[in-house]
Design an enzyme around this catalytic site. Structure first.
Site, mmCIF file in Angstrom:
data_model
loop_
_atom_site.group_PDB
_atom_site.id
_atom_site.type_symbol
_atom_site.label_atom_id
_atom_site.label_comp_id
_atom_site.label_asym_id
_atom_site.label_seq_id
_atom_site.Cartn_x
_atom_site.Cartn_y
_atom_site.Cartn_z
ATOM 1 N N LYS A 160 0.817 -1.219 0.000
ATOM 2 C CA LYS A 160 0.000 0.000 0.000
ATOM 3 C C LYS A 160 0.851 1.270 0.000
ATOM 4 C CE LYS A 160 -4.386 -1.942 1.250
ATOM 5 N NZ LYS A 160 -5.412 -2.247 2.238
ATOM 6 N N ARG A 181 -3.735 -10.326 4.459
ATOM 7 C CA ARG A 181 -4.112 -10.252 3.035
ATOM 8 C C ARG A 181 -2.918 -9.687 2.271
ATOM 9 N NH1 ARG A 181 -6.224 -6.739 -0.612
ATOM 10 N NH2 ARG A 181 -7.765 -7.599 -2.055
#
Ligand code: HH2
Length: 297
Positions: A222, A264
């Site tokens: 991210k 995840r």
């Protein structure tokens, strides 16, 4: 030599959720697996690397992303869920969607987990589907919606507010007939949060374990990692994505230590090794058992 596995130690057992994006516009791998065959092959590769769950998504939720129609989302994900189910993989199939119709079709095709980043707010039919199907679900916190969520997010205390939101969603689900033991909760790293919000959530993640449900965490690749590692102005330049892997590992290992149990990730193999080593370090029974099986201290 005995091979010990992290799941031998319930205290620090974890599950890896491998990301299978069937989208043209996902932030790190958009367009790579748009063809169903390529997506299924990728999913099998992730399962081979040790993914316990394969999370199939047909709608990008990156900041600024436009919504996708139900028909298009179904067209993208359904052949992939069917293909993974037909491959005989032992990994659990998760459908990353906020649409009840897409979730229902995926459950019919072999999925058994619904990963809803809207936590049942986007579609009024979702909670009933989860209650009736008995599927496992992941409910995630997001401030606003993907198109606008990164426009000056504000909290007075991000951890308290995320915790209160997740508690309310869990309560709503259970009142509507979803079995509590089927629910996992996720603070939604990067969803309507500044860099500081993301770091504070990770730093104080143990406070969310008080909700009593397994915590899912998604930091993989991210952009907050790029802000830390290469600076905002150089995010997206060549080499940036590769540099996000060590950041992904560091944040997931710290999240494990603070109580997260499902991770995840895009890069399953390195995360499997990092988390297995971290879980062994956290669990003193590991040392005791090794001593017993090898006779070495
Ligand atoms: N993050 C993304 C998508 N789905 N689901 C959960 N439960 N937690 C997350 O943190 C999460 C999620 C965004 O990542 P990605 O799928 O790689 O990108 P995109 O949304 O652009 O497809």
């Amino acid at each position: 030599m005995t091979n010990l596995h992290s799941t031998d130690f319930p205290g620090t057992a974890f599950r890896l959720m491998g990301i299978v994006n069937v989208t043209p516009d996902s932030f790190s791998d958009g367009g790579l697996f748009l063809d169903a065959g390529a997506a299924v092959a990728h999913a099998k590769e992730l399962a081979g690397e040790g993914a316990d769950i394969l999370d199939v998504g047909g709608e990008s939720t990156r900041p600024g992303a436009e919504p996708v129609s139900e028909e298009e989302e179904l067209r993208r994900v359904l052949p992939v869920v069917e293909g993974i189910a037909a491959s005989g993989s032992s990994a659990q199939i998760s459908i990353d969607t906020s649409k009840a119709s897409v979730a229902q079709a995926a459950l019919g095709a072999g999925a058994s987990l619904v990963n809803d980043v809207s936590a049942m707010r986007a579609d009024a039919d979702m909670v009933g589907l989860l209650a009736d199907s008995g599927a496992e679900c992941c409910l995630m916190h997001m401030l606003g919606e993907p198109r606008t969520m990164q426009k000056q997010p504000h909290y007075s205390d991000v951890v308290d507010e995320v915790k209160a939101f997740l508690a309310e969603r869990l309560d709503f689900a259970v009142r509507a007939g979803v079995r509590e033991e089927r629910v996992m909760l996720d603070p939604g790293i990067g969803f309507g949060k500044t860099l500081e919000h993301n770091l504070e959530l990770l730093r104080r993640l143990h406070e969310l374990t008080e909700l009593g449900r397994p915590l899912v965490v998604g930091t993989s690749r991210k952009s907050f990692l790029a802000r830390i590692l290469v600076g905002s102005e150089r995010a997206g330049e060549p080499g940036d994505m590769a540099r996000r892997l060590p950041g992904t590992i560091a944040t997931n290992v710290l999240a494990l230590e603070r109580g997260a149990r499902v991770f995840r990730v895009h890069d399953v193999a390195p995360l499997r090794d990092a988390l297995t080593a971290a879980a062994a370090t956290l669990d003193e029974r590991w040392t005791a058992r090794r001593r017993a099986t090898t006779g070495k201290s």
